[in-house]
Design a protein around this motif. Sequence first.
Motif, short mmCIF file in Angstrom:
data_model
loop_
_atom_site.label_atom_id
_atom_site.label_comp_id
_atom_site.label_asym_id
_atom_site.label_seq_id
_atom_site.Cartn_x
_atom_site.Cartn_y
_atom_site.Cartn_z
N LEU A 125 0.81 -1.20 -0.19
CA LEU A 125 0.30 -0.06 -0.15
C LEU A 125 0.47 1.25 -0.03
O LEU A 125 0.37 2.42 -0.68
CB LEU A 125 -0.98 0.22 1.07
CG LEU A 125 -2.20 1.30 1.71
CD1 LEU A 125 -2.29 1.39 0.11
CD2 LEU A 125 -2.59 0.90 2.09
N MET A 126 1.89 1.31 1.08
CA MET A 126 3.10 2.75 1.19
C MET A 126 3.33 2.56 -0.13
O MET A 126 4.54 4.02 -0.06
CB MET A 126 3.51 2.42 1.86
CG MET A 126 2.65 2.14 3.67
SD MET A 126 1.31 3.35 3.86
CE MET A 126 2.43 5.26 3.59
N ASP A 127 4.00 1.92 -1.25
CA ASP A 127 4.36 1.59 -2.26
C ASP A 127 4.08 1.92 -3.19
O ASP A 127 4.42 2.36 -4.62
CB ASP A 127 5.62 0.40 -2.46
CG ASP A 127 7.08 0.66 -1.06
OD1 ASP A 127 7.54 1.86 -0.07
OD2 ASP A 127 7.47 -0.81 -0.40
N SER A 128 2.89 2.34 -2.98
CA SER A 128 1.98 2.34 -4.40
C SER A 128 1.63 3.40 -4.40
O SER A 128 1.12 4.30 -3.64
CB SER A 128 0.34 0.90 -4.51
OG SER A 128 0.37 0.43 -3.87
N ASP A 129 1.87 3.97 -5.87
CA ASP A 129 0.96 5.29 -6.41
C ASP A 129 -0.28 5.20 -6.72
O ASP A 129 -0.69 4.20 -6.76
CB ASP A 129 1.12 5.19 -8.59
CG ASP A 129 1.38 6.50 -8.93
OD1 ASP A 129 1.62 7.54 -8.69
OD2 ASP A 129 0.24 6.34 -9.69
N ASP A 130 -1.07 6.25 -6.08
CA ASP A 130 -2.59 6.83 -6.08
C ASP A 130 -2.91 6.40 -7.10
O ASP A 130 -4.05 5.65 -7.35
CB ASP A 130 -2.93 8.35 -5.40
CG ASP A 130 -2.49 8.41 -4.12
OD1 ASP A 130 -1.92 6.92 -3.73
OD2 ASP A 130 -2.27 9.20 -3.99
N ASP A 131 -2.71 6.83 -7.92
CA ASP A 131 -3.01 6.49 -9.93
C ASP A 131 -3.23 5.10 -9.86
O ASP A 131 -4.08 4.55 -10.69
CB ASP A 131 -2.84 7.36 -10.64
CG ASP A 131 -2.81 8.88 -10.42
OD1 ASP A 131 -4.18 9.50 -10.72
OD2 ASP A 131 -1.85 9.50 -10.87
N ALA A 132 -1.64 4.21 -9.61
CA ALA A 132 -1.92 2.91 -9.64
C ALA A 132 -3.22 2.04 -9.37
O ALA A 132 -3.43 1.31 -10.09
CB ALA A 132 -0.88 2.75 -9.30
N LEU A 133 -3.98 2.47 -8.16
CA LEU A 133 -4.62 2.12 -6.90
C LEU A 133 -5.70 2.02 -7.39
O LEU A 133 -6.62 1.52 -7.74
CB LEU A 133 -4.40 2.59 -6.21
CG LEU A 133 -3.13 1.94 -4.74
CD1 LEU A 133 -3.29 2.76 -3.53
CD2 LEU A 133 -2.86 0.43 -4.55
N LEU A 134 -5.93 3.07 -7.76
CA LEU A 134 -7.69 3.77 -8.74
C LEU A 134 -7.65 2.60 -10.63
O LEU A 134 -8.81 2.49 -10.55
CB LEU A 134 -7.12 5.13 -8.89
CG LEU A 134 -7.46 5.97 -8.30
CD1 LEU A 134 -7.07 7.49 -8.21
CD2 LEU A 134 -8.94 5.70 -7.56
N LYS A 135 -6.25 2.47 -11.27
CA LYS A 135 -6.58 1.91 -12.48
C LYS A 135 -7.02 0.15 -12.01
O LYS A 135 -7.58 -0.53 -12.43
CB LYS A 135 -5.21 2.12 -13.02
CG LYS A 135 -5.11 1.83 -14.13
CD LYS A 135 -4.08 2.06 -15.30
CE LYS A 135 -3.69 1.63 -16.73
NZ LYS A 135 -2.74 2.34 -17.33
N SER A 136 -6.20 -0.09 -10.44
CA SER A 136 -6.55 -1.86 -10.92
C SER A 136 -8.34 -1.41 -10.28
O SER A 136 -8.65 -2.60 -10.70
CB SER A 136 -5.82 -1.91 -9.27
OG SER A 136 -4.44 -2.15 -9.70
N GLN A 137 -8.89 -1.38 -9.36
CA GLN A 137 -9.86 -0.83 -9.03
C GLN A 137 -10.62 -0.34 -10.34
O GLN A 137 -12.07 -0.97 -10.67
CB GLN A 137 -10.61 0.53 -7.94
CG GLN A 137 -9.72 0.43 -6.37
CD GLN A 137 -9.65 -1.56 -6.54
OE1 GLN A 137 -9.91 -2.10 -5.95
NE2 GLN A 137 -7.71 -1.70 -6.00
N HIS A 138 -11.22 0.72 -10.83
CA HIS A 138 -11.43 0.69 -12.28
C HIS A 138 -11.46 0.00 -12.75
O HIS A 138 -12.94 -0.73 -13.75
CB HIS A 138 -10.22 2.14 -13.06
CG HIS A 138 -11.31 3.18 -12.51
ND1 HIS A 138 -12.17 3.69 -11.80
CD2 HIS A 138 -10.75 3.94 -11.83
CE1 HIS A 138 -12.05 4.76 -11.19
NE2 HIS A 138 -11.01 5.14 -11.23
#
Length: 302
Positions: free
Chosen positions: A132-145
Motif C-alpha cells: 500500500l505505502m509503495d503504491s502510486d495513487d493513480d495505479a491503485l485507482l487504475k486497478s479498481q477501475h
Amino acid sequence: MDVRSAGCVLLLPLQILYYVLKAGVRWLLPAAKRSLDRDLVLVTGGGRGIGRHLAKEFAKQGAKKVILWGRTERCLKETAEEISLSGTECHYFVCDVANREEVYKQAKVVREKVGDVTILVNNAAVVHGKSLMDSDDDALLKSQHINTMGQFWTTKAFLPRMLELQHGHVVCINSILSQSPIPGAIDYCTSKASSLAFMESLALGLLDCPGVACTTILPFHTNTEMFQGMRVRFPQLFPPLRPELVAKRTVEAVRAGKAFVYLPWTMHALVLLKSFMPQVALEEIHKFSGSYTCMNTFKGRT
C-alpha cells in the motif's frame, strides 16, 4: 422468542440437510450441458493470457460467434485470426473497460455490427504488485477501475438485452485471492473481493429471471505473464494452474449452469479454514498461500 421464530430455528437444521442432499444429488446426477450454438460470446481482456484461451475454448465448444475486447490491438487481431481459422466467426474491438463511455459506445457498435451478446465474460484485469505505502495513487485507482468498476459498465451494457431475450450468462474470472488475500498485491486482492461481492449480489438478483444466470470462477495461481512474480510455499504440491485448464473448466461451468467454481477444488479447504482460524493461524495460511512481487507495473490480461 415467539412461536414463529422458534419454529424457524427448529426447522433450520432440516433445511440445511435438505440443501446438502440436493447439492449431492446434483453432483451425482448433473443436468444436461447447455449448447452454445445460439450464443454470441464476448470476452474482455481477450487478446492474451486466460482471455485468449477462454475465447478459443468457447469457439471449440460450439459458440456461434466470439467477440474480443481489449486494449492492445495487435494481440486482439492475432487471437481473432487464430479463432477465425478454426471455423468460428470472431470479431475484435479495442475497448478499455475502465472507461464507462467507451464501454457503452463499443457495446452499441457490437450490437449493430455483430448482434446481441448472450454470454459476457468479464476477464480483463491488472495487478500493480506493490504494498500500500509503495503504491502510486493513480495505479491503485487504475486497478479498481479495471478489475471492479469495469464489470459494472459491461454488465449494465449487455444484461438488459439478455433479460429481454430471457437468454444470457454473465461470467466473472475472479481469484481465490478475493477470499484469501496475500501480501504484495493489495490492489488486486481488494478489487477481486469487491468483484466477488458484485457477482454474489448479481447472482441473487437474477434468481427470478428466467434464462439468465451467473458463473464466478475462483482459480488459484495461474501460470500467465500476469503472475510471474507469484511465489507459493509448496510449489510441488500446488503448482500453478495452466490457463488452458482454467478456460476449459470455465466453459464447462457455464454449460452446466454452475454458479461458483474453485480451481483446484482443494481451495474449498483454504476458505473453510479461514472462516474458523484465529489471527495466528491466518498468518500461517497467508504464508502457505504465497506472496507477490511484480517487477513491472500493470501486468494484466487487458
